[in-house]
Design a protein around this motif. Sequence first.
Motif, PDB file in Angstrom:
ATOM      1  N   GLU A 157       3.882  77.784  74.291  1.00 15.88           N
ATOM      2  CA  GLU A 157       4.786  77.347  73.226  1.00 15.88           C
ATOM      3  C   GLU A 157       6.069  78.156  73.181  1.00 15.88           C
ATOM      4  OE1 GLU A 157       2.772  77.359  69.504  1.00 15.88           O
ATOM      5  OE2 GLU A 157       1.193  76.024  70.196  1.00 15.88           O
ATOM      6  N   ASP A 158       5.983  79.419  73.584  1.00 10.07           N
ATOM      7  CA  ASP A 158       7.150  80.299  73.520  1.00 10.07           C
ATOM      8  C   ASP A 158       8.037  80.189  74.752  1.00 10.07           C
ATOM      9  OD1 ASP A 158       5.468  81.426  75.350  1.00 10.07           O
ATOM     10  OD2 ASP A 158       5.387  83.395  74.405  1.00 10.07           O
ATOM     11  N   GLY A 159       7.729  79.238  75.645  1.00 10.74           N
ATOM     12  CA  GLY A 159       8.529  79.038  76.838  1.00 10.74           C
ATOM     13  C   GLY A 159       8.058  79.819  78.049  1.00 10.74           C
ATOM     14  N   LEU A 160       7.036  80.653  77.899  1.00 10.95           N
ATOM     15  CA  LEU A 160       6.514  81.421  79.023  1.00 10.95           C
ATOM     16  C   LEU A 160       5.690  80.511  79.927  1.00 10.95           C
ATOM     17  CD1 LEU A 160       6.178  84.244  80.332  1.00 10.95           C
ATOM     18  CD2 LEU A 160       4.072  84.454  79.008  1.00 10.95           C
ATOM     19  N   LEU A 161       5.948  80.569  81.225  1.00  7.35           N
ATOM     20  CA  LEU A 161       5.215  79.795  82.213  1.00  7.35           C
ATOM     21  C   LEU A 161       4.244  80.723  82.927  1.00  7.35           C
ATOM     22  CD1 LEU A 161       5.111  76.997  83.896  1.00  7.35           C
ATOM     23  CD2 LEU A 161       6.343  78.343  85.589  1.00  7.35           C
ATOM     24  N   LEU A 162       2.971  80.337  82.980  1.00  7.05           N
ATOM     25  CA  LEU A 162       1.985  81.038  83.785  1.00  7.05           C
ATOM     26  C   LEU A 162       1.837  80.212  85.047  1.00  7.05           C
ATOM     27  CD1 LEU A 162      -0.031  83.350  84.042  1.00  7.05           C
ATOM     28  CD2 LEU A 162      -1.680  81.972  82.770  1.00  7.05           C
ATOM     29  N   GLY A 163       2.271  80.774  86.181  1.00  8.15           N
ATOM     30  CA  GLY A 163       2.324  80.028  87.429  1.00  8.15           C
ATOM     31  C   GLY A 163       1.285  80.490  88.435  1.00  8.15           C
ATOM     32  N   PHE A 164       0.987  79.606  89.381  1.00  7.97           N
ATOM     33  CA  PHE A 164      -0.003  79.860  90.413  1.00  7.97           C
ATOM     34  C   PHE A 164       0.557  79.342  91.722  1.00  7.97           C
ATOM     35  CE2 PHE A 164      -1.762  78.844  86.314  1.00  7.97           C
ATOM     36  CZ  PHE A 164      -2.472  79.999  86.021  1.00  7.97           C
ATOM     37  N   GLN A 165       0.753  80.243  92.693  1.00  8.38           N
ATOM     38  CA  GLN A 165       1.358  79.819  93.955  1.00  8.38           C
ATOM     39  C   GLN A 165       0.390  80.001  95.111  1.00  8.38           C
ATOM     40  OE1 GLN A 165       4.921  82.091  94.450  1.00  8.38           O
ATOM     41  NE2 GLN A 165       3.856  84.008  94.827  1.00  8.38           N
ATOM     42  N   ARG A 166       0.390  78.998  96.000  1.00  7.74           N
ATOM     43  CA  ARG A 166      -0.482  79.017  97.175  1.00  7.74           C
ATOM     44  C   ARG A 166      -0.025  80.121  98.129  1.00  7.74           C
ATOM     45  NH1 ARG A 166      -3.889  75.707  99.198  1.00  7.74           N
ATOM     46  NH2 ARG A 166      -3.181  73.899  98.004  1.00  7.74           N
ATOM     47  N   VAL A 167      -1.006  80.896  98.584  1.00  8.71           N
ATOM     48  CA  VAL A 167      -0.765  81.924  99.586  1.00  8.71           C
ATOM     49  C   VAL A 167      -1.809  81.738 100.684  1.00  8.71           C
ATOM     50  CG1 VAL A 167      -0.819  84.405 100.051  1.00  8.71           C
ATOM     51  CG2 VAL A 167       0.237  83.569  97.959  1.00  8.71           C
ATOM     52  N   ASP A 168      -1.348  81.430 101.890  1.00  2.46           N
ATOM     53  CA  ASP A 168      -2.267  81.323 103.016  1.00  2.46           C
ATOM     54  C   ASP A 168      -2.838  82.699 103.323  1.00  2.46           C
ATOM     55  OD1 ASP A 168      -1.741  78.593 103.284  1.00  2.46           O
ATOM     56  OD2 ASP A 168      -0.046  78.959 104.624  1.00  2.46           O
ATOM     57  N   GLY A 169      -4.118  82.768 103.598  1.00  3.53           N
ATOM     58  CA  GLY A 169      -4.756  84.044 103.895  1.00  3.53           C
ATOM     59  C   GLY A 169      -4.946  84.924 102.673  1.00  3.53           C
ATOM     60  N   TYR A 170      -4.963  84.328 101.490  1.00  2.00           N
ATOM     61  CA  TYR A 170      -5.126  85.079 100.246  1.00  2.00           C
ATOM     62  C   TYR A 170      -6.347  85.989 100.318  1.00  2.00           C
ATOM     63  CZ  TYR A 170      -6.315  86.108  95.424  1.00  2.00           C
ATOM     64  OH  TYR A 170      -6.646  86.752  94.273  1.00  2.00           O
ATOM     65  N   ARG A 171      -6.182  87.235  99.838  1.00  2.00           N
ATOM     66  CA  ARG A 171      -7.275  88.196  99.731  1.00  2.00           C
ATOM     67  C   ARG A 171      -7.405  88.601  98.273  1.00  2.00           C
ATOM     68  NH1 ARG A 171      -6.080  92.972 103.590  1.00  2.00           N
ATOM     69  NH2 ARG A 171      -7.723  93.805 102.281  1.00  2.00           N
ATOM     70  N   ALA A 172      -8.585  88.435  97.719  1.00  2.00           N
ATOM     71  CA  ALA A 172      -8.827  88.764  96.317  1.00  2.00           C
ATOM     72  C   ALA A 172      -8.723  90.265  96.086  1.00  2.00           C
ATOM     73  CB  ALA A 172     -10.212  88.275  95.903  1.00  2.00           C
ATOM     74  N   PRO A 173      -8.194  90.671  94.921  1.00  2.00           N
ATOM     75  CA  PRO A 173      -8.159  92.091  94.574  1.00  2.00           C
ATOM     76  C   PRO A 173      -9.580  92.654  94.494  1.00  2.00           C
ATOM     77  CG  PRO A 173      -6.827  90.798  93.051  1.00  2.00           C
ATOM     78  CD  PRO A 173      -7.591  89.827  93.893  1.00  2.00           C
TER      79      PRO A 173
END
Length: 122
Positions: free
Chosen positions: A46-62
């Motif tokens: 509502e406050d204009g903040l966007l929570l985004g998710f971008q594809r990363v090939d070879g992603y490694r989880a923290p």
Amino acid sequence: MPPWMKLVAITLDCPDPLALAAFYEQATGLERHPDSNPDFAGLSGEDGLLLGFQRVDGYRAPSWPGQTVPQQLHICFRVDGDLDEIEARLLESGAHRPDHQPHGDKARVLTDPVGHPFCILR
């Protein structure tokens, strides 16, 4: 002095943006951005903040709490209601609960379906 910048977006790397957006959409009630696609998905607050998710090939989880693969980002969410109930709902939605819980009864550390740590707190 007014702020020089306003935070408008936070973006998380992941292997499947639409799937991770669906997890956070269900958990937060934020609305899916209409331009979401398989390479980048977003949720609008509502406050204009966007929570985004971008594809990363070879992603490694923290690897939290270890730093073999650093967490790089840690999000905290204030919740209303019983922490046990909210945690259970998040676990049913695909979150995970690491053994290491440094905050006692005040907060819970969970990880999203692709490993990003986040806290829920009263």
